[in-house]
Scaffold this motif. Structure first.
Motif, mmCIF file in Angstrom:
data_model
loop_
_atom_site.group_PDB
_atom_site.id
_atom_site.type_symbol
_atom_site.label_atom_id
_atom_site.label_comp_id
_atom_site.label_asym_id
_atom_site.label_seq_id
_atom_site.Cartn_x
_atom_site.Cartn_y
_atom_site.Cartn_z
ATOM 1 N N VAL A 186 0.845 -1.197 0.000
ATOM 2 C CA VAL A 186 0.000 0.000 0.000
ATOM 3 C C VAL A 186 0.876 1.241 0.000
ATOM 4 O O VAL A 186 1.771 1.368 0.838
ATOM 5 N N VAL A 187 0.629 2.153 -0.946
ATOM 6 C CA VAL A 187 1.266 3.471 -0.912
ATOM 7 C C VAL A 187 0.271 4.458 -0.313
ATOM 8 O O VAL A 187 -0.890 4.517 -0.743
ATOM 9 N N LEU A 188 0.714 5.216 0.681
ATOM 10 C CA LEU A 188 -0.128 6.254 1.271
ATOM 11 C C LEU A 188 0.089 7.542 0.499
ATOM 12 O O LEU A 188 1.218 8.059 0.451
ATOM 13 N N THR A 189 -0.946 8.036 -0.141
ATOM 14 C CA THR A 189 -0.801 9.177 -1.036
ATOM 15 C C THR A 189 -2.128 9.915 -1.162
ATOM 16 O O THR A 189 -3.195 9.289 -1.168
ATOM 17 N N PRO A 190 -2.070 11.253 -1.255
ATOM 18 C CA PRO A 190 -3.325 12.008 -1.378
ATOM 19 C C PRO A 190 -4.066 11.706 -2.690
ATOM 20 O O PRO A 190 -5.224 12.075 -2.826
ATOM 21 N N ARG A 191 -3.407 11.004 -3.629
ATOM 22 C CA ARG A 191 -4.109 10.694 -4.886
ATOM 23 C C ARG A 191 -4.801 9.326 -4.836
ATOM 24 O O ARG A 191 -5.375 8.887 -5.837
ATOM 25 N N GLY A 192 -4.740 8.645 -3.702
ATOM 26 C CA GLY A 192 -5.278 7.288 -3.603
ATOM 27 C C GLY A 192 -6.774 7.236 -3.353
ATOM 28 O O GLY A 192 -7.429 8.260 -3.175
ATOM 29 N N ARG A 252 7.605 11.272 0.662
ATOM 30 C CA ARG A 252 7.870 12.603 1.210
ATOM 31 C C ARG A 252 7.998 13.558 0.036
ATOM 32 O O ARG A 252 7.966 13.145 -1.116
ATOM 33 N N TYR A 253 8.211 14.838 0.325
ATOM 34 C CA TYR A 253 8.445 15.849 -0.719
ATOM 35 C C TYR A 253 7.277 15.860 -1.716
ATOM 36 O O TYR A 253 6.126 15.844 -1.300
ATOM 37 N N GLU A 254 7.586 15.846 -3.032
ATOM 38 C CA GLU A 254 6.499 15.930 -4.014
ATOM 39 C C GLU A 254 5.914 14.559 -4.334
ATOM 40 O O GLU A 254 4.964 14.459 -5.127
ATOM 41 N N VAL A 272 -3.343 17.599 2.351
ATOM 42 C CA VAL A 272 -1.971 17.219 2.039
ATOM 43 C C VAL A 272 -1.132 17.252 3.318
ATOM 44 O O VAL A 272 -1.151 18.241 4.053
ATOM 45 N N LEU A 273 -0.454 16.161 3.589
ATOM 46 C CA LEU A 273 0.455 16.069 4.736
ATOM 47 C C LEU A 273 1.869 16.326 4.246
ATOM 48 O O LEU A 273 2.102 16.556 3.057
ATOM 49 N N ALA A 274 2.841 16.257 5.150
ATOM 50 C CA ALA A 274 4.249 16.414 4.749
ATOM 51 C C ALA A 274 4.794 15.114 4.184
ATOM 52 O O ALA A 274 5.860 15.082 3.574
ATOM 53 N N GLY A 275 4.086 14.018 4.427
ATOM 54 C CA GLY A 275 4.533 12.718 3.936
ATOM 55 C C GLY A 275 3.527 11.659 4.311
ATOM 56 O O GLY A 275 2.518 11.958 4.965
ATOM 57 N N GLY A 276 3.775 10.421 3.905
ATOM 58 C CA GLY A 276 2.803 9.361 4.123
ATOM 59 C C GLY A 276 2.814 8.758 5.527
ATOM 60 O O GLY A 276 1.961 7.911 5.833
#
Ligand code: JAH
Length: 241
Positions: free
Chosen positions: A85-91, A114-116, A137-141
Protein backbone atom coordinates in the motif's frame (compact mmCIF):
# COMPACT_ATOMS: atom_id res chain seq x y z
CA UNK A 1 -0.06 -10.05 11.14
CA UNK A 2 3.30 -8.80 9.87
CA UNK A 3 3.47 -5.12 8.86
CA UNK A 4 6.60 -3.65 7.26
CA UNK A 5 6.97 0.09 6.71
CA UNK A 6 9.42 1.80 4.35
CA UNK A 7 10.13 5.42 5.26
CA UNK A 8 12.81 8.12 5.31
CA UNK A 9 11.67 8.98 8.85
CA UNK A 10 11.59 5.74 10.86
CA UNK A 11 11.78 7.72 14.13
CA UNK A 12 8.29 9.08 13.39
CA UNK A 13 6.81 5.72 14.39
CA UNK A 14 8.72 5.11 17.65
CA UNK A 15 6.24 6.80 20.02
CA UNK A 16 2.86 5.81 18.58
CA UNK A 17 3.72 2.15 17.90
CA UNK A 18 4.91 1.62 21.48
CA UNK A 19 1.82 3.20 23.01
CA UNK A 20 -1.52 1.88 24.13
CA UNK A 21 -3.40 -0.46 21.80
CA UNK A 22 -0.51 -1.05 19.41
CA UNK A 23 2.10 -1.39 22.14
CA UNK A 24 0.04 -4.18 23.73
CA UNK A 25 -0.82 -5.83 20.42
CA UNK A 26 2.90 -5.98 19.57
CA UNK A 27 3.92 -7.19 23.05
CA UNK A 28 1.41 -10.01 22.94
CA UNK A 29 2.51 -10.98 19.43
CA UNK A 30 -0.79 -10.28 17.62
CA UNK A 31 0.97 -7.93 15.23
CA UNK A 32 4.57 -7.37 14.34
CA UNK A 33 5.52 -3.95 12.92
CA UNK A 34 9.00 -3.49 11.47
CA UNK A 35 9.90 0.03 10.37
CA UNK A 36 12.73 0.22 7.83
CA UNK A 37 14.82 3.25 6.92
CA UNK A 38 14.73 3.64 3.13
CA UNK A 39 18.28 5.04 3.21
CA UNK A 40 19.48 1.53 4.08
CA UNK A 41 18.97 0.79 0.37
CA UNK A 42 20.75 3.83 -1.09
CA UNK A 43 24.17 3.24 -2.59
CA UNK A 44 26.03 6.56 -2.90
CA UNK A 45 28.09 8.07 -0.10
CA UNK A 46 25.48 10.75 0.61
CA UNK A 47 22.74 8.10 0.84
CA UNK A 48 20.61 10.02 -1.64
CA UNK A 49 16.97 8.95 -1.77
CA UNK A 50 15.51 11.80 -3.85
CA UNK A 51 16.19 13.67 -7.07
CA UNK A 52 14.79 16.52 -9.21
CA UNK A 53 11.61 15.81 -11.21
CA UNK A 54 11.88 15.09 -14.94
CA UNK A 55 10.05 17.87 -16.77
CA UNK A 56 10.92 20.40 -14.10
CA UNK A 57 8.88 21.83 -11.28
CA UNK A 58 9.28 22.53 -7.61
CA UNK A 59 10.63 20.10 -5.06
CA UNK A 60 12.10 16.62 -5.14
CA UNK A 61 10.83 13.15 -5.99
CA UNK A 62 11.78 9.91 -4.22
CA UNK A 63 13.93 7.69 -6.43
CA UNK A 64 12.66 4.24 -7.39
CA UNK A 65 15.83 2.19 -6.73
CA UNK A 66 15.74 2.19 -2.90
CA UNK A 67 12.10 0.96 -2.87
CA UNK A 68 12.81 -1.90 -5.27
CA UNK A 69 16.08 -2.82 -3.51
CA UNK A 70 14.28 -2.83 -0.15
CA UNK A 71 11.53 -5.12 -1.45
CA UNK A 72 14.06 -7.52 -2.99
CA UNK A 73 16.17 -7.64 0.17
CA UNK A 74 13.16 -8.05 2.51
CA UNK A 75 11.19 -10.62 0.47
CA UNK A 76 13.67 -12.02 -2.08
CA UNK A 77 11.81 -10.83 -5.16
CA UNK A 78 9.29 -8.18 -6.21
CA UNK A 79 6.74 -10.94 -6.87
CA UNK A 80 7.16 -12.26 -3.31
CA UNK A 81 6.13 -8.96 -1.67
CA UNK A 82 3.07 -8.88 0.59
CA UNK A 83 -0.01 -6.71 -0.03
CA UNK A 84 1.64 -3.35 -0.73
CA UNK A 85 0.00 0.00 0.00
CA UNK A 86 1.27 3.47 -0.91
CA UNK A 87 -0.13 6.25 1.27
CA UNK A 88 -0.80 9.18 -1.04
CA UNK A 89 -3.32 12.01 -1.38
CA UNK A 90 -4.11 10.69 -4.89
CA UNK A 91 -5.28 7.29 -3.60
CA UNK A 92 -8.70 5.80 -2.91
CA UNK A 93 -10.18 7.13 0.30
CA UNK A 94 -9.59 4.71 3.19
CA UNK A 95 -12.85 3.58 4.77
CA UNK A 96 -13.84 0.89 7.27
CA UNK A 97 -14.71 -1.55 4.48
CA UNK A 98 -11.11 -1.35 3.21
CA UNK A 99 -9.75 -1.60 6.76
CA UNK A 100 -11.74 -4.82 7.33
CA UNK A 101 -10.40 -6.23 4.07
CA UNK A 102 -6.77 -5.35 4.89
CA UNK A 103 -7.12 -6.84 8.39
CA UNK A 104 -7.66 -10.24 6.74
CA UNK A 105 -4.32 -10.45 4.94
CA UNK A 106 -1.33 -12.08 6.66
CA UNK A 107 1.15 -9.32 5.83
CA UNK A 108 1.24 -5.69 4.65
CA UNK A 109 3.98 -3.49 3.25
CA UNK A 110 3.36 0.26 3.62
CA UNK A 111 5.31 2.71 1.46
CA UNK A 112 5.65 6.28 2.74
CA UNK A 113 6.56 9.13 0.41
CA UNK A 114 7.87 12.60 1.21
CA UNK A 115 8.44 15.85 -0.72
CA UNK A 116 6.50 15.93 -4.01
CA UNK A 117 5.94 12.18 -4.00
CA UNK A 118 7.38 8.91 -5.25
CA UNK A 119 8.61 8.03 -8.75
CA UNK A 120 5.68 6.60 -10.75
CA UNK A 121 7.58 3.32 -11.37
CA UNK A 122 7.14 2.50 -7.67
CA UNK A 123 3.36 2.95 -7.93
CA UNK A 124 3.19 0.88 -11.09
CA UNK A 125 5.68 -1.82 -10.12
CA UNK A 126 5.07 -2.28 -6.39
CA UNK A 127 1.71 -0.89 -5.23
CA UNK A 128 -1.37 -3.10 -4.97
CA UNK A 129 -3.31 -0.19 -3.47
CA UNK A 130 -2.92 3.58 -3.28
CA UNK A 131 -4.76 4.92 -0.25
CA UNK A 132 -5.53 8.37 1.13
CA UNK A 133 -6.87 9.02 4.63
CA UNK A 134 -8.58 12.26 3.60
CA UNK A 135 -8.55 15.15 1.19
CA UNK A 136 -5.72 17.19 2.62
CA UNK A 137 -1.97 17.22 2.04
CA UNK A 138 0.45 16.07 4.74
CA UNK A 139 4.25 16.41 4.75
CA UNK A 140 4.53 12.72 3.94
CA UNK A 141 2.80 9.36 4.12
CA UNK A 142 3.94 8.48 7.67
CA UNK A 143 0.97 9.88 9.60
CA UNK A 144 -1.43 8.20 7.17
CA UNK A 145 0.46 4.89 7.52
CA UNK A 146 0.11 5.09 11.29
CA UNK A 147 -3.63 5.69 10.95
CA UNK A 148 -3.94 2.61 8.75
CA UNK A 149 -1.88 0.46 11.16
CA UNK A 150 -4.05 1.45 14.13
CA UNK A 151 -7.32 0.94 12.26
CA UNK A 152 -6.22 -2.54 11.09
CA UNK A 153 -4.58 -3.69 14.34
CA UNK A 154 -7.65 -3.10 16.48
CA UNK A 155 -9.62 -5.56 14.32
CA UNK A 156 -7.13 -8.41 14.70
CA UNK A 157 -8.18 -11.42 16.80
CA UNK A 158 -7.40 -11.06 20.51
CA UNK A 159 -6.19 -7.47 20.31
CA UNK A 160 -7.43 -5.62 23.38
CA UNK A 161 -10.31 -3.47 22.24
CA UNK A 162 -11.52 -6.02 19.70
CA UNK A 163 -14.63 -6.83 21.70
CA UNK A 164 -18.34 -6.65 20.90
CA UNK A 165 -17.97 -2.86 20.62
CA UNK A 166 -15.95 -3.28 17.41
CA UNK A 167 -19.00 -4.70 15.63
CA UNK A 168 -21.30 -2.05 17.04
CA UNK A 169 -19.46 1.18 16.38
CA UNK A 170 -19.58 4.14 14.01
CA UNK A 171 -18.97 3.09 10.40
CA UNK A 172 -19.13 -0.65 11.21
CA UNK A 173 -22.81 -0.61 10.27
CA UNK A 174 -22.62 2.25 7.81
CA UNK A 175 -24.13 4.82 10.17
CA UNK A 176 -22.64 7.20 12.72
CA UNK A 177 -22.91 6.16 16.36
CA UNK A 178 -25.76 7.25 18.62
CA UNK A 179 -24.97 9.57 21.59
CA UNK A 180 -23.36 7.92 24.62
CA UNK A 181 -23.76 8.95 28.26
CA UNK A 182 -22.31 7.91 31.57
CA UNK A 183 -22.83 9.15 35.12
CA UNK A 184 -23.78 11.64 36.47
CA UNK A 185 -27.40 11.66 35.28
CA UNK A 186 -27.41 15.45 35.45
CA UNK A 187 -24.35 17.57 34.70
CA UNK A 188 -24.25 21.36 34.35
CA UNK A 189 -27.95 21.46 33.48
CA UNK A 190 -27.58 18.77 30.83
CA UNK A 191 -29.57 15.63 31.57
CA UNK A 192 -29.19 12.10 30.33
CA UNK A 193 -32.29 11.29 28.23
CA UNK A 194 -34.91 9.68 30.48
CA UNK A 195 -35.35 6.75 28.10
CA UNK A 196 -31.76 5.52 28.68
CA UNK A 197 -32.51 5.24 32.41
CA UNK A 198 -35.86 3.51 31.88
CA UNK A 199 -34.53 -0.03 31.60
CA UNK A 200 -36.83 -0.61 28.58
CA UNK A 201 -34.32 -2.20 26.20
CA UNK A 202 -36.59 -2.27 23.18
CA UNK A 203 -37.35 1.47 23.47
CA UNK A 204 -33.65 2.19 24.09
CA UNK A 205 -32.67 0.31 20.93
CA UNK A 206 -35.31 2.18 18.90
CA UNK A 207 -34.16 5.55 20.29
CA UNK A 208 -30.53 4.77 19.48
CA UNK A 209 -31.38 3.70 15.91
CA UNK A 210 -33.36 6.93 15.38
CA UNK A 211 -30.48 9.04 16.75
CA UNK A 212 -27.99 7.27 14.50
CA UNK A 213 -30.17 7.84 11.42
CA UNK A 214 -30.89 11.51 12.18
CA UNK A 215 -27.27 12.28 12.95
CA UNK A 216 -25.96 10.54 9.84
CA UNK A 217 -28.50 12.26 7.60
CA UNK A 218 -27.55 15.68 9.03
CA UNK A 219 -23.76 15.32 9.37
CA UNK A 220 -22.93 12.86 6.58
CA UNK A 221 -25.52 12.82 3.80
CA UNK A 222 -23.00 10.89 1.67
CA UNK A 223 -22.87 8.03 4.21
CA UNK A 224 -26.63 8.16 4.69
CA UNK A 225 -27.36 7.69 0.99
CA UNK A 226 -24.94 4.78 0.79
CA UNK A 227 -26.46 3.11 3.88
CA UNK A 228 -29.99 3.50 2.47
CA UNK A 229 -29.04 2.25 -0.99
CA UNK A 230 -27.20 -0.76 0.50
CA UNK A 231 -30.31 -1.93 2.36
CA UNK A 232 -32.89 -0.92 -0.27
CA UNK A 233 -31.21 -1.12 -3.67
CA UNK A 234 -34.60 -1.03 -5.50
CA UNK A 235 -35.83 2.27 -4.10
CA UNK A 236 -34.11 5.26 -5.67
CA UNK A 237 -33.96 7.78 -8.44
CA UNK A 238 -35.35 6.59 -11.78
CA UNK A 239 -32.79 6.06 -14.56
CA UNK A 240 -31.68 9.21 -16.40
CA UNK A 241 -33.47 8.27 -19.67
C1 JAH B 1 2.21 14.06 1.24
C2 JAH B 1 3.83 12.04 0.22
N1 JAH B 1 -4.47 11.48 2.63
C3 JAH B 1 -3.43 11.75 3.47
C4 JAH B 1 -2.08 11.94 2.84
C5 JAH B 1 -1.24 10.88 2.57
C6 JAH B 1 0.03 11.12 2.04
C7 JAH B 1 0.44 12.42 1.82
N2 JAH B 1 -0.39 13.44 2.09
C8 JAH B 1 -1.62 13.21 2.58
C9 JAH B 1 1.78 12.75 1.26
C10 JAH B 1 3.48 14.36 0.71
C11 JAH B 1 4.29 13.35 0.19
C12 JAH B 1 2.60 11.73 0.76
Amino acid sequence: MQIDVLTLFPEFFAGPLDTSLLGRARETGRVRVDVHDLRTWTSDRHRTADDVPYGGGAGMVLKPEPFFAAVESLYGAVDARPRTVVLTPRGHLLDQRRVVELAQVPALLLLCGRYEGIDERVHVGLAHDELSIGDYVLAGGEAAAYVLIEAVARLLPDVVGNTASVHDESHAQGLLEYPQYTRPASFRDMDVPEILRSGDHARIAAWRAEQAHDRTRRMRPDLYRRWRDDRDPDVGQPAAD
